[in-house]
Design a protein around this motif. Structure first.
Motif, PDB file in Angstrom:
ATOM      1  N   LEU A   6      13.556  13.181  87.710  1.00 53.83           N
ATOM      2  CA  LEU A   6      14.090  14.539  87.640  1.00 53.83           C
ATOM      3  C   LEU A   6      13.626  15.256  88.901  1.00 53.83           C
ATOM      4  O   LEU A   6      12.506  15.769  88.956  1.00 53.83           O
ATOM      5  CB  LEU A   6      13.569  15.249  86.385  1.00 53.83           C
ATOM      6  CG  LEU A   6      13.842  14.544  85.054  1.00 53.83           C
ATOM      7  CD1 LEU A   6      13.034  15.174  83.935  1.00 53.83           C
ATOM      8  CD2 LEU A   6      15.328  14.584  84.737  1.00 53.83           C
ATOM      9  N   HIS A  22      12.283  23.190  78.235  1.00 51.03           N
ATOM     10  CA  HIS A  22      12.032  21.871  78.825  1.00 51.03           C
ATOM     11  C   HIS A  22      10.887  21.174  78.087  1.00 51.03           C
ATOM     12  O   HIS A  22      10.988  19.986  77.751  1.00 51.03           O
ATOM     13  CB  HIS A  22      11.706  22.033  80.313  1.00 51.03           C
ATOM     14  CG  HIS A  22      11.332  20.774  81.012  1.00 51.03           C
ATOM     15  ND1 HIS A  22      12.225  19.742  81.241  1.00 51.03           N
ATOM     16  CD2 HIS A  22      10.155  20.374  81.542  1.00 51.03           C
ATOM     17  CE1 HIS A  22      11.615  18.772  81.888  1.00 51.03           C
ATOM     18  NE2 HIS A  22      10.355  19.118  82.083  1.00 51.03           N
ATOM     19  N   VAL A  63      19.220  13.237  78.304  1.00 45.98           N
ATOM     20  CA  VAL A  63      18.852  13.817  79.598  1.00 45.98           C
ATOM     21  C   VAL A  63      19.699  15.058  79.880  1.00 45.98           C
ATOM     22  O   VAL A  63      19.188  16.072  80.367  1.00 45.98           O
ATOM     23  CB  VAL A  63      18.971  12.768  80.725  1.00 45.98           C
ATOM     24  CG1 VAL A  63      18.907  13.412  82.102  1.00 45.98           C
ATOM     25  CG2 VAL A  63      17.868  11.716  80.575  1.00 45.98           C
ATOM     26  N   ASP A  66      18.332  18.313  78.446  1.00 40.37           N
ATOM     27  CA  ASP A  66      17.168  18.958  79.057  1.00 40.37           C
ATOM     28  C   ASP A  66      17.632  20.246  79.725  1.00 40.37           C
ATOM     29  O   ASP A  66      18.533  20.216  80.568  1.00 40.37           O
ATOM     30  CB  ASP A  66      16.536  18.016  80.085  1.00 40.37           C
ATOM     31  CG  ASP A  66      15.368  18.629  80.842  1.00 40.37           C
ATOM     32  OD1 ASP A  66      14.971  19.780  80.550  1.00 40.37           O
ATOM     33  OD2 ASP A  66      14.845  17.941  81.741  1.00 40.37           O
ATOM     34  N   VAL A  69      18.011  20.078  83.450  1.00 38.63           N
ATOM     35  CA  VAL A  69      19.204  19.386  83.932  1.00 38.63           C
ATOM     36  C   VAL A  69      20.428  20.273  83.718  1.00 38.63           C
ATOM     37  O   VAL A  69      21.237  20.476  84.637  1.00 38.63           O
ATOM     38  CB  VAL A  69      19.374  18.022  83.220  1.00 38.63           C
ATOM     39  CG1 VAL A  69      20.696  17.367  83.607  1.00 38.63           C
ATOM     40  CG2 VAL A  69      18.202  17.101  83.543  1.00 38.63           C
ATOM     41  N   VAL A  74      16.910  20.582  88.145  1.00 41.16           N
ATOM     42  CA  VAL A  74      16.665  19.220  88.643  1.00 41.16           C
ATOM     43  C   VAL A  74      17.956  18.415  88.609  1.00 41.16           C
ATOM     44  O   VAL A  74      18.887  18.745  87.878  1.00 41.16           O
ATOM     45  CB  VAL A  74      15.591  18.473  87.799  1.00 41.16           C
ATOM     46  CG1 VAL A  74      14.241  19.148  87.868  1.00 41.16           C
ATOM     47  CG2 VAL A  74      16.044  18.314  86.359  1.00 41.16           C
ATOM     48  N   ALA A  76      19.047  14.460  87.789  1.00 42.11           N
ATOM     49  CA  ALA A  76      18.475  13.330  87.055  1.00 42.11           C
ATOM     50  C   ALA A  76      19.105  12.020  87.503  1.00 42.11           C
ATOM     51  O   ALA A  76      20.321  11.932  87.703  1.00 42.11           O
ATOM     52  CB  ALA A  76      18.701  13.514  85.560  1.00 42.11           C
TER      53      ALA A  76
END
Length: 95
Positions: A6, A22, A63, A66, A69, A74, A76
Motif C-alpha cells: 500500500l 483504516h 483491499v 480499505d 485505497v 494509497v 495497492a
C-alpha cells in the motif's frame, strides 16, 4: 499467500482523517483470519500486508474496502506467492 503493498499516493494528506477506518479494516482482516502481518514500508512509504486463507478475488475486494485505497491515500498492489520451500514453523502457509 499474498503480499500486499500500500504505497502512499498524492492523497497522503487525507490519511489522518481516515486512520480510524483504516485501523478498523486492519482489525477485521486479523479477526477474519486473513491477515498474518501488517506493517509500514520504510521510510514512511506506506504499508504492507501478508495475507493467506483467502482467494485472490476475495482479497482484491477486501483491499478495495480499505478506506485508504477507496479514498486514494494509497495505491495497492497484490502479489501472489506460491511457496516452493518453507520453514516448518510456517508450514500452515502451504494451504
Amino acid at each position: 499467500m499474498f503480499f500486499v503493498t500500500l504505497k502512499f499516493s498524492a492523497g497522503k494528506a487525507k490519511a489522518p482523517v481516515l486512520m480510524e477506518g483504516h485501523n478498523a479494516w486492519i482489525k477485521r482482516g486479523f479477526d477474519d483470519g486473513v491477515f498474518l502481518l501488517v506493517g509500514g514500508l520504510q521510510p514512511s512509504a506506506g504499508g504492507a500486508v501478508v495475507a493467506h486463507n483467502t482467494s485472490r478475488a476475495d482479497l482484491e475486494i477486501r483491499v478495495q474496502e480499505d478506506p485508504f485505497v477507496a479514498e486514494g491515500v494509497v495505491t495497492a498492489d497484490i502479489h501472489e506467492v506460491a511457496p516452493a520451500r518453507i520453514d516448518e514453523r510456517l508450514a500452515f502457509l502451504r494451504t
